[in-house]
Design a protein around this motif. Structure first.
Motif, PDB file in Angstrom:
ATOM      1  N   ASN A 102       0.823  -1.217   0.000  1.00 23.02           N
ATOM      2  CA  ASN A 102       0.000   0.000   0.000  1.00 23.02           C
ATOM      3  C   ASN A 102       0.857   1.267   0.000  1.00 23.02           C
ATOM      4  O   ASN A 102       0.552   2.230  -0.709  1.00 23.02           O
ATOM      5  CB  ASN A 102      -0.962   0.010   1.191  1.00 23.02           C
ATOM      6  N   GLN A 103       1.923   1.270   0.790  1.00 23.88           N
ATOM      7  CA  GLN A 103       2.820   2.428   0.809  1.00 23.88           C
ATOM      8  C   GLN A 103       3.465   2.620  -0.562  1.00 23.88           C
ATOM      9  O   GLN A 103       3.578   3.741  -1.049  1.00 23.88           O
ATOM     10  CB  GLN A 103       3.898   2.245   1.881  1.00 23.88           C
ATOM     11  N   TYR A 104       3.892   1.534  -1.147  1.00 17.63           N
ATOM     12  CA  TYR A 104       4.532   1.570  -2.469  1.00 17.63           C
ATOM     13  C   TYR A 104       3.582   2.114  -3.532  1.00 17.63           C
ATOM     14  O   TYR A 104       3.932   3.031  -4.272  1.00 17.63           O
ATOM     15  CB  TYR A 104       5.001   0.152  -2.820  1.00 17.63           C
ATOM     16  N   THR A 105       2.375   1.571  -3.615  1.00 18.76           N
ATOM     17  CA  THR A 105       1.448   2.010  -4.667  1.00 18.76           C
ATOM     18  C   THR A 105       1.049   3.464  -4.468  1.00 18.76           C
ATOM     19  O   THR A 105       0.919   4.212  -5.435  1.00 18.76           O
ATOM     20  CB  THR A 105       0.201   1.107  -4.749  1.00 18.76           C
ATOM     21  N   HIS A 106       0.884   3.875  -3.232  1.00 14.80           N
ATOM     22  CA  HIS A 106       0.529   5.272  -2.962  1.00 14.80           C
ATOM     23  C   HIS A 106       1.646   6.203  -3.449  1.00 14.80           C
ATOM     24  O   HIS A 106       1.387   7.205  -4.119  1.00 14.80           O
ATOM     25  CB  HIS A 106       0.282   5.462  -1.461  1.00 14.80           C
ATOM     26  N   LYS A 107       2.890   5.878  -3.121  1.00 18.66           N
ATOM     27  CA  LYS A 107       4.013   6.711  -3.519  1.00 18.66           C
ATOM     28  C   LYS A 107       4.265   6.647  -5.023  1.00 18.66           C
ATOM     29  O   LYS A 107       4.603   7.656  -5.639  1.00 18.66           O
ATOM     30  CB  LYS A 107       5.259   6.327  -2.737  1.00 18.66           C
ATOM     31  N   MET A 108       4.105   5.482  -5.622  1.00 15.07           N
ATOM     32  CA  MET A 108       4.319   5.356  -7.064  1.00 15.07           C
ATOM     33  C   MET A 108       3.266   6.144  -7.832  1.00 15.07           C
ATOM     34  O   MET A 108       3.557   6.747  -8.861  1.00 15.07           O
ATOM     35  CB  MET A 108       4.311   3.888  -7.496  1.00 15.07           C
ATOM     36  N   ALA A 109       2.048   6.146  -7.346  1.00 18.94           N
ATOM     37  CA  ALA A 109       0.980   6.899  -7.999  1.00 18.94           C
ATOM     38  C   ALA A 109       1.282   8.396  -7.987  1.00 18.94           C
ATOM     39  O   ALA A 109       0.881   9.129  -8.886  1.00 18.94           O
ATOM     40  CB  ALA A 109      -0.354   6.619  -7.326  1.00 18.94           C
ATOM     41  N   LYS A 110       2.009   8.838  -6.971  1.00 17.59           N
ATOM     42  CA  LYS A 110       2.392  10.247  -6.871  1.00 17.59           C
ATOM     43  C   LYS A 110       3.763  10.511  -7.490  1.00 17.59           C
ATOM     44  O   LYS A 110       4.267  11.625  -7.416  1.00 17.59           O
ATOM     45  CB  LYS A 110       2.405  10.680  -5.406  1.00 17.59           C
ATOM     46  N   ASN A 111       4.387   9.470  -8.050  1.00 12.49           N
ATOM     47  CA  ASN A 111       5.720   9.584  -8.667  1.00 12.49           C
ATOM     48  C   ASN A 111       6.775  10.118  -7.707  1.00 12.49           C
ATOM     49  O   ASN A 111       7.621  10.922  -8.067  1.00 12.49           O
ATOM     50  CB  ASN A 111       5.676  10.457  -9.925  1.00 12.49           C
ATOM     51  N   ILE A 112       6.721   9.640  -6.459  1.00  7.34           N
ATOM     52  CA  ILE A 112       7.697  10.076  -5.462  1.00  7.34           C
ATOM     53  C   ILE A 112       9.031   9.355  -5.654  1.00  7.34           C
ATOM     54  O   ILE A 112      10.092   9.929  -5.478  1.00  7.34           O
ATOM     55  CB  ILE A 112       7.172   9.858  -4.035  1.00  7.34           C
ATOM     56  N   PHE A 113       8.993   8.083  -6.052  1.00  5.90           N
ATOM     57  CA  PHE A 113      10.228   7.311  -6.201  1.00  5.90           C
ATOM     58  C   PHE A 113      10.880   7.626  -7.536  1.00  5.90           C
ATOM     59  O   PHE A 113      10.232   7.513  -8.569  1.00  5.90           O
ATOM     60  CB  PHE A 113       9.954   5.807  -6.129  1.00  5.90           C
ATOM     61  N   PRO A 114      12.138   7.967  -7.541  1.00  2.98           N
ATOM     62  CA  PRO A 114      12.822   8.192  -8.822  1.00  2.98           C
ATOM     63  C   PRO A 114      13.158   6.860  -9.495  1.00  2.98           C
ATOM     64  O   PRO A 114      13.265   5.838  -8.836  1.00  2.98           O
ATOM     65  CB  PRO A 114      14.107   8.917  -8.413  1.00  2.98           C
ATOM     66  N   THR A 115      13.284   6.896 -10.801  1.00  7.55           N
ATOM     67  CA  THR A 115      13.789   5.742 -11.544  1.00  7.55           C
ATOM     68  C   THR A 115      15.036   6.191 -12.274  1.00  7.55           C
ATOM     69  O   THR A 115      15.207   7.366 -12.589  1.00  7.55           O
ATOM     70  CB  THR A 115      12.756   5.208 -12.555  1.00  7.55           C
ATOM     71  N   LYS A 116      15.911   5.247 -12.523  1.00 11.27           N
ATOM     72  CA  LYS A 116      17.151   5.551 -13.222  1.00 11.27           C
ATOM     73  C   LYS A 116      16.898   5.534 -14.719  1.00 11.27           C
ATOM     74  O   LYS A 116      16.205   4.671 -15.225  1.00 11.27           O
ATOM     75  CB  LYS A 116      18.225   4.507 -12.908  1.00 11.27           C
TER      76      LYS A 116
END
Length: 118
Positions: A102-116
């Motif tokens: 749930n924490q992951y999907t919430h943050k991914m939906a907001k594009n908080i995690f960077p990708t390389k």
């Protein structure tokens, strides 16, 4: 085996960058029937001769199962639904604390995690 929604949502996952994408990892199998519609599930295979050395990602691993990857984005695989992994180049173990799905999907939906960029 994680086979209930309740257990899935309680599980804490390691955070990785795999092929430049932020993903979650657990060393437990997860039933396909409980994976949320917006999440992609893959399994990892370890090397016969070098346990814990990841060599393949695929839709389903039957031999030398190492763990399960959950991703907010699809991971491109070959026509047989597998892809080789060079652990040194393709995986970055993030030092961030373990998180729930749930924490992951919430943050991914907001594009908080960077990708390389690759």
């Amino acid at each position: 085996m994680i086979d209930t929604i309740e257990t899935l949502h309680k599980e804490k996952f390691e955070q990785w960058l795999l092929f430049g994408q932020h993903v979650l990892f657990t060393d437990i199998r997860i039933s396909n029937s409980i994976i949320p519609k917006n999440i992609y599930k893959y399994e990892l295979q370890e090397d016969d001769c070098h346990p814990f050395e990841t060599i393949i990602i695929g839709k389903h691993i039957t031999v030398n199962f190492e763990g399960t990857i959950l991703s907010y984005q699809p991971i491109p695989l070959d026509k047989y639904h597998y892809r080789l992994i060079d652990e040194v180049k393709d995986i970055e173990y993030l030092s961030s604390k373990a998180i729930t799905l749930n924490q992951y999907t919430h943050k991914m939906a907001k594009n908080i995690f960077p990708t390389k960029a690759r």
